[in-house]
Scaffold this motif. Structure first.
Motif, PDB file in Angstrom:
ATOM      1  N   GLY A  81       0.960  -3.530  60.596  1.00  0.00           N
ATOM      2  CA  GLY A  81       0.640  -2.694  59.457  1.00  0.00           C
ATOM      3  C   GLY A  81       0.992  -1.222  59.262  1.00  0.00           C
ATOM      4  N   LYS A 137       1.589   0.393  56.855  1.00  0.00           N
ATOM      5  CA  LYS A 137       1.346   0.236  55.498  1.00  0.00           C
ATOM      6  C   LYS A 137      -0.014   0.966  54.407  1.00  0.00           C
ATOM      7  N   SER A 157      -8.236  -4.142  56.832  1.00  0.00           N
ATOM      8  CA  SER A 157      -7.805  -5.542  56.143  1.00  0.00           C
ATOM      9  C   SER A 157      -8.852  -6.551  56.723  1.00  0.00           C
ATOM     10  N   PRO A 185      -4.736  -2.102  59.254  1.00  0.00           N
ATOM     11  CA  PRO A 185      -3.868  -2.711  58.046  1.00  0.00           C
ATOM     12  C   PRO A 185      -3.771  -3.747  58.609  1.00  0.00           C
ATOM     13  N   THR A 186      -3.859  -4.246  59.603  1.00  0.00           N
ATOM     14  CA  THR A 186      -2.969  -5.564  60.243  1.00  0.00           C
ATOM     15  C   THR A 186      -2.686  -6.694  59.768  1.00  0.00           C
ATOM     16  N   MET A 187      -1.143  -7.391  59.441  1.00  0.00           N
ATOM     17  CA  MET A 187      -1.075  -8.407  58.299  1.00  0.00           C
ATOM     18  C   MET A 187      -1.562  -9.489  59.017  1.00  0.00           C
ATOM     19  N   PHE A 203      -5.171   1.342  48.265  1.00  0.00           N
ATOM     20  CA  PHE A 203      -5.502   2.048  49.631  1.00  0.00           C
ATOM     21  C   PHE A 203      -5.125   3.253  50.198  1.00  0.00           C
ATOM     22  N   ASP A 251      -6.770  -5.092  50.835  1.00  0.00           N
ATOM     23  CA  ASP A 251      -5.500  -5.638  50.609  1.00  0.00           C
ATOM     24  C   ASP A 251      -4.553  -4.416  51.081  1.00  0.00           C
ATOM     25  N   PRO A 252      -4.161  -4.615  52.333  1.00  0.00           N
ATOM     26  CA  PRO A 252      -2.993  -3.147  52.352  1.00  0.00           C
ATOM     27  C   PRO A 252      -1.319  -3.277  52.323  1.00  0.00           C
ATOM     28  N   ASN A 253      -2.057  -4.661  51.109  1.00  0.00           N
ATOM     29  CA  ASN A 253      -0.779  -4.446  50.489  1.00  0.00           C
ATOM     30  C   ASN A 253      -0.577  -3.405  49.283  1.00  0.00           C
ATOM     31  N   ARG A 266      -9.175  -9.950  57.259  1.00  0.00           N
ATOM     32  CA  ARG A 266      -8.795 -11.106  57.335  1.00  0.00           C
ATOM     33  C   ARG A 266      -8.945 -11.825  58.830  1.00  0.00           C
TER      34      ARG A 266
END
Length: 402
Positions: free
Chosen positions: A226, A229, A324, A300-302, A348, A341-343, A326
């Motif tokens: 991320g 992001k 994140s 901001p890991t996905m 953000f 949510d980094p999306n 997660r």
């Protein structure tokens, strides 16, 4: 599951842990960082644990910690062999090429003196557990999982692997629960040992949080981690005098040409008002100083991270952290880190703008992160590991170093 009493010998003080990372492990692997921290903690407690590794792969370790392994015969580099090994494992419950990787690495190693053998990570764990489980007579055998066990292992193989182990150690309850779901029941070998951080190595600046508008991202550069992001979020940040430091490369080493994704990041950064520094891969010895000079740390890991050790290190450094929600991250971050949510680049970006402009909020969040990190030290991690392997009477309980 084998009874521990049948395979262990010696008094509590004689019980040594022999760490055995995947024979073909990269010298820059984060798994070796965890092993190094555990060995250092053991040494400080006067316990002589060791690591079984080729010396050139284990350059980060003190020489007295290393028991030299032989050069492994890595047949898995051949795609046809790897495919055949996978098919054979499904059919008869054996993976010969994987077992050969471990067998060749252990050539000349005296296992008679080993008290507790702990395998670390890798997609080849099934073969290692089968080979070493069949060979052992007196030592305990555990597997320390820093990432999710390979999806190539089906339920039958996972159960067979766990049955050969005394313990299958997960670094978060999230990972333990996910493995229980794959196995189909609560296997008695499954336990959790959370990662830890040395709060004297990763610590805040003596004068408090750096209030300059500095943000850091650290990791192996790839879309699943991320960093893009963060750059997208900064497009929605009204503050323009920030400095973003990106630490890492597409592999765990310095040098090499930038990957296409890294080139994409450079192009994105050129379109932003602030300053973005790409400093490349840095040895871990430099990371405490880099973190200490920041104001904000972003994670901001996905991915569904098994844990997120670098985030814990940033927390211990007293930074205001955004991450994140997660994987295992929420277990230790809880309310000491802003989870989002980094999306959602607008949320953000707005969060970064707030932390860049509100000195009090950033400082308070950084102190909260530091306080939370002190609950997850390498001292507690090592004490918990020995408690799992040998029982509570063998776990050291020293005064915490703050």
């Amino acid at each position: 599951m084998p009874a521990a009493e049948e395979v262990r010998s010696g008094d509590a003080g004689d019980r040594q842990i022999t760490h055995f990372p995947t024979p073909a492990v990269s010298p820059g692997s984060p798994v070796l960082i965890v092993i190094e921290d555990l060995l250092r903690e053991a040494a400080e407690q006067g316990i002589r644990d060791e690591v079984l590794i080729e010396p050139w792969r284990g350059e980060r370790f003190r020489p007295e910690w290393i028991t030299p392994a032989s050069t492994p015969r890595d047949l898995m580099q051949n795609r046809l062999v790897a495919t055949a090994d996978h098919i054979f494992g499904k059919a008869v419950g054996r993976r010969p090429a994987t077992e050969e990787l471990y067998r060749s690495s252990m050539h000349g190693v005296d296992l008679e003196r080993v008290t507790e053998l702990v395998l670390h990570d890798g997609s080849f764990a099934f073969g290692g557990a089968r080979l070493l489980g069949a060979r052992r007579r007196h030592y305990g055998l555990s597997y320390y999982s820093h990432i999710a066990l390979s999806r190539s292992l089906d339920r039958r193989e996972l159960r067979a692997m766990l049955d050969r182990l005394d313990h299958c150690i997960q670094v978060s309850d999230f990972m333990a629960e996910r493995l229980r779901e794959r196995v189909g029941y609560d296997h008695p070998a499954l336990v959790t040992v959370h990662n830890g951080v040395d709060p004297t190595q990763f610590s805040p600046r003596p004068d408090g949080l750096n209030l300059e508008r500095r943000i850091a991202w650290v990791g192996k550069i790839g879309a699943n981690k991320g960093p893009d992001k963060v750059l997208e979020a900064l497009r929605h940040c009204a503050v323009t005098d920030w400095t973003m430091t990106i630490v890492g490369s597409s592999w765990y080493a310095a040098g090499g040409e930038p990957s296409p994704f890294e080139q994409q990041l450079h192009a994105m950064a050129e379109q932003l008002a602030g300053t973005t520094e790409f400093v490349g891969y840095k040895p871990r010895s430099e990371l405490p100083g880099i973190l200490r000079d920041q104001r904000i740390f972003v994670f901001p890991t996905m991915l569904d991270e098994a844990f997120g050790l670098v985030l814990l290190e940033a927390m211990a450094s007293g930074l205001a952290c955004v991450a994140s929600p997660r994987g295992g991250v929420p277990e230790f971050a809880r309310d000491a880190v802003i989870l989002l949510d980094p999306n959602d680049s607008r949320e953000f970006g707005g969060t970064l703008e707030w932390l860049l402009t509100d000195d009090v909020a950033a400082s308070e969040l950084g102190q909260k992160a530091r306080d939370r990190a002190l609950e997850y030290t390498t001292q507690r991690q090592y004490a918990r590991l020995r408690e799992v392997l040998f029982g509570p009477e063998t776990a050291p309980h020293p005064a915490e170093r703050a």
